[in-house]
Enzyme design. Structure first.
Site, PDB file in Angstrom:
ATOM      1  N   SER A 116      85.623  45.198  74.573  1.00 28.81           N
ATOM      2  CA  SER A 116      84.567  44.962  75.551  1.00 28.81           C
ATOM      3  C   SER A 116      84.853  45.712  76.856  1.00 28.81           C
ATOM      4  O   SER A 116      84.999  46.924  76.836  1.00 28.81           O
ATOM      5  CB  SER A 116      84.420  43.458  75.748  1.00 28.81           C
ATOM      6  OG  SER A 116      83.116  43.160  76.102  1.00 28.81           O
ATOM      7  N   HIS A 167      80.787  38.591  69.214  1.00 25.46           N
ATOM      8  CA  HIS A 167      81.468  39.533  70.101  1.00 25.46           C
ATOM      9  C   HIS A 167      82.900  39.038  70.310  1.00 25.46           C
ATOM     10  O   HIS A 167      83.120  38.042  70.978  1.00 25.46           O
ATOM     11  CB  HIS A 167      80.692  39.540  71.426  1.00 25.46           C
ATOM     12  CG  HIS A 167      81.296  40.384  72.492  1.00 25.46           C
ATOM     13  ND1 HIS A 167      81.372  41.752  72.398  1.00 25.46           N
ATOM     14  CD2 HIS A 167      81.836  40.066  73.692  1.00 25.46           C
ATOM     15  CE1 HIS A 167      81.934  42.226  73.504  1.00 25.46           C
ATOM     16  NE2 HIS A 167      82.232  41.222  74.299  1.00 25.46           N
TER      17      HIS A 167
HETATM   18  C1  GCU Z   1      79.852  41.175  79.913  1.00 26.18           C
HETATM   19  C2  GCU Z   1      79.462  42.587  80.306  1.00 26.18           C
HETATM   20  C3  GCU Z   1      79.849  43.593  79.225  1.00 26.18           C
HETATM   21  C4  GCU Z   1      81.294  43.427  78.848  1.00 26.18           C
HETATM   22  C5  GCU Z   1      81.580  42.007  78.471  1.00 26.18           C
HETATM   23  C6  GCU Z   1      83.045  41.690  78.190  1.00 26.18           C
HETATM   24  O1  GCU Z   1      79.066  40.744  78.860  1.00 26.18           O
HETATM   25  O2  GCU Z   1      78.100  42.613  80.552  1.00 26.18           O
HETATM   26  O3  GCU Z   1      79.604  44.907  79.675  1.00 26.18           O
HETATM   27  O4  GCU Z   1      81.614  44.325  77.810  1.00 26.18           O
HETATM   28  O5  GCU Z   1      81.205  41.151  79.541  1.00 26.18           O
HETATM   29  O6  GCU Z   1      83.916  42.354  78.719  1.00 26.18           O
HETATM   30  O7  GCU Z   1      83.302  40.754  77.445  1.00 26.18           O
END
Ligand code: GCU
Length: 418
Positions: free
Chosen positions: A257, A399
């Site tokens: 992420s 995710h």
């Molecule tokens: C949020 C953000 C993302 C990121 C994510 C994370 O959702 O909007 O861009 O990748 O956090 O780091 O879990």
């Protein structure tokens, strides 16, 4: 009729790409977002597009044409002219530039256990101390290497989750950093906590490494927090390259992420990473910005004003004006290995846009490996695709960074490293 039309042609120096919005057949060709999930997410967030048929046609900048309109014909020209140009564009407009402030760096092994993981691994905990401007900070690096493989290939994780996820005592075992499984497969595992380098909040760049190195007034292209984490990963390689247990030709950078965005940028900047693995890194990472699917530049700059350089805000709702897109960031990894991963429920991170970035980096990879090819649709769920030095999978579910993902990373490493 279900079909997917992909046309690319060169026009006025631009690679034109037109996607037919008509959907692919899930079974025949590959993964598509679940319509139920699209409906549900769209209800929750009316300001976010999750519909494939609302993705407008876009034109990607051509990685093989220089800003002055010159065609790149071979790997020599790529390395000499276009690669440095693209790297500069990402520094100037996306992640920002690391200041030239001099600093000191030193390594201290504060703990060593040659019989870790039931005697199968050596653990070293190394303090990497950075000093500048009369201040210092410490990056706490943990490194497990298998006792049977010396020197060992190593995965370095940029940990953006809570520190328990990278517990060196192994009292807490998290799939986020599955040390035991990696050791059994002959891989070393290293990790550092991103907040050691820079805290993940907007503090006007007063803390973390910014507090040490940002001595000049900040500029529109001064580095943000993602670039700071990427820099931290490079400082870990400074150490890893000195450790006899580590095969310095086989060091991977892995991130999930926001950590995945930083991993991709670290891999672009630091060619000592021979394998780069952004997991579900989405907007500002693996996903093509021009698709405006899920999270967009405007949204990410608003929620996380500290992640990128100020110039990046020029492209809020203005993606088509960017001189780059994320396929060009991936192209910077060539000829080294690149593995992109996505998850089916993570539509915020645009799995399809992540795959397409990889797909559109191939013209650059082919300068080195002419036989590399990928299909122009997302592979089916839980199926790893590999072509030469690149690979991809989309895992079913949430995710997250899970053991399933790591197993795919190690399968890929088995191929490209061994
Ligand atoms: C949020 C953000 C993302 C990121 C994510 C994370 O959702 O909007 O861009 O990748 O956090 O780091 O879990």
């Amino acid at each position: 009729m279900k079909r997917n039309l992909f046309i690319s042609f060169f026009a006025s120096g631009l690679l034109t790409i037109i996607f037919n919005p008509v959907s692919l057949s899930q079974n025949l060709q590959g993964w598509e977002a679940s319509p139920e999930l699209v409906e549900k997410l769209s209800k929750d967030r009316k300001d976010v597009n999750y519909y494939e048929d609302k993705v407008l046609a876009y034109i990607l900048p051509d990685p093989l044409e220089t800003l002055s309109g010159e065609r790149i014909r071979n790997k020599r020209e790529w390395l000499k002219y276009r690669r440095p140009e693209i790297l500069e564009l990402f520094k100037t407009y996306v992640y920002g530039r690391v200041p030239r402030t001099p600093y000191s760096i030193s390594f201290e092994t504060v703990n060593e256990n040659k019989a870790a993981i039931d005697g199968n691994a050596t653990l070293k905990q190394v303090d990497i101390t950075i000093g500048a401007s009369g201040k210092s900070l410490v990056i706490h690096l943990s490194l497990f290497t298998p006792n049977t493989v010396k020197p060992a290939p190593v995965f370095l994780l940029i940990c953006n989750r809570s520190i328990e996820n990278i517990d060196p005592t192994r009292n807490i075992k998290s799939e986020f950093w599955p040390v035991e499984e990696a050791i059994m497969r002959g891989y070393g595992m290293a990790a550092f906590y991103n907040a050691d380098v820079d805290p993940d909040n907007y503090d006007e760049f007063k803390n973390g490494i910014h507090g040490l190195l940002d001595v000049e007034p900040r500029k529109p292209d001064s580095w943000g927090t993602l670039a700071a984490w990427a820099w931290g990963a490079s400082k870990c390689v400074d150490y890893l390259a000195t450790d006899k247990n580590v095969d310095k030709k086989r060091i991977a950078v892995v991130g999930h992420s926001r950590g995945g965005k930083a991993a991709l940028w670290a891999g672009a900047c630091d060619e000592r990473f021979s394998l780069v693995i952004p997991n579900e890194s989405g907007c500002g990472g693996s996903a093509l910005a021009r698709r405006r699917y899920g999270e967009t530049i405007e949204k990410i700059n608003t929620s996380f004003p500290h992640w990128f350089c100020l110039n990046y805000r020029m492209f809020n709702n203005n993606e088509d004006k960017m001189p780059v897109d994320m396929h060009m960031l991936m192209a910077l990894i060539a000829p080294r290995a690149l593995y992109v991963a996505a998850a089916s429920d993570d539509l915020w991170g645009d799995p399809k846009g992540s795959y397409l970035s990889l797909y559109h980096s191939l013209p650059v990879y082919r300068l080195f490996y002419p036989d590399m090819t990928l299909e122009n649709f997302v592979p089916p769920l839980n199926n790893q695709v590999i072509s030469g030095k690149v690979g991809f999978h989309i895992r079913d579910g949430e995710h997250n960074l899970k053991l399933t993902d790591w197993n795919f990373f190690m399968d890929f490493a088995d191929k490209v490293w061994k």
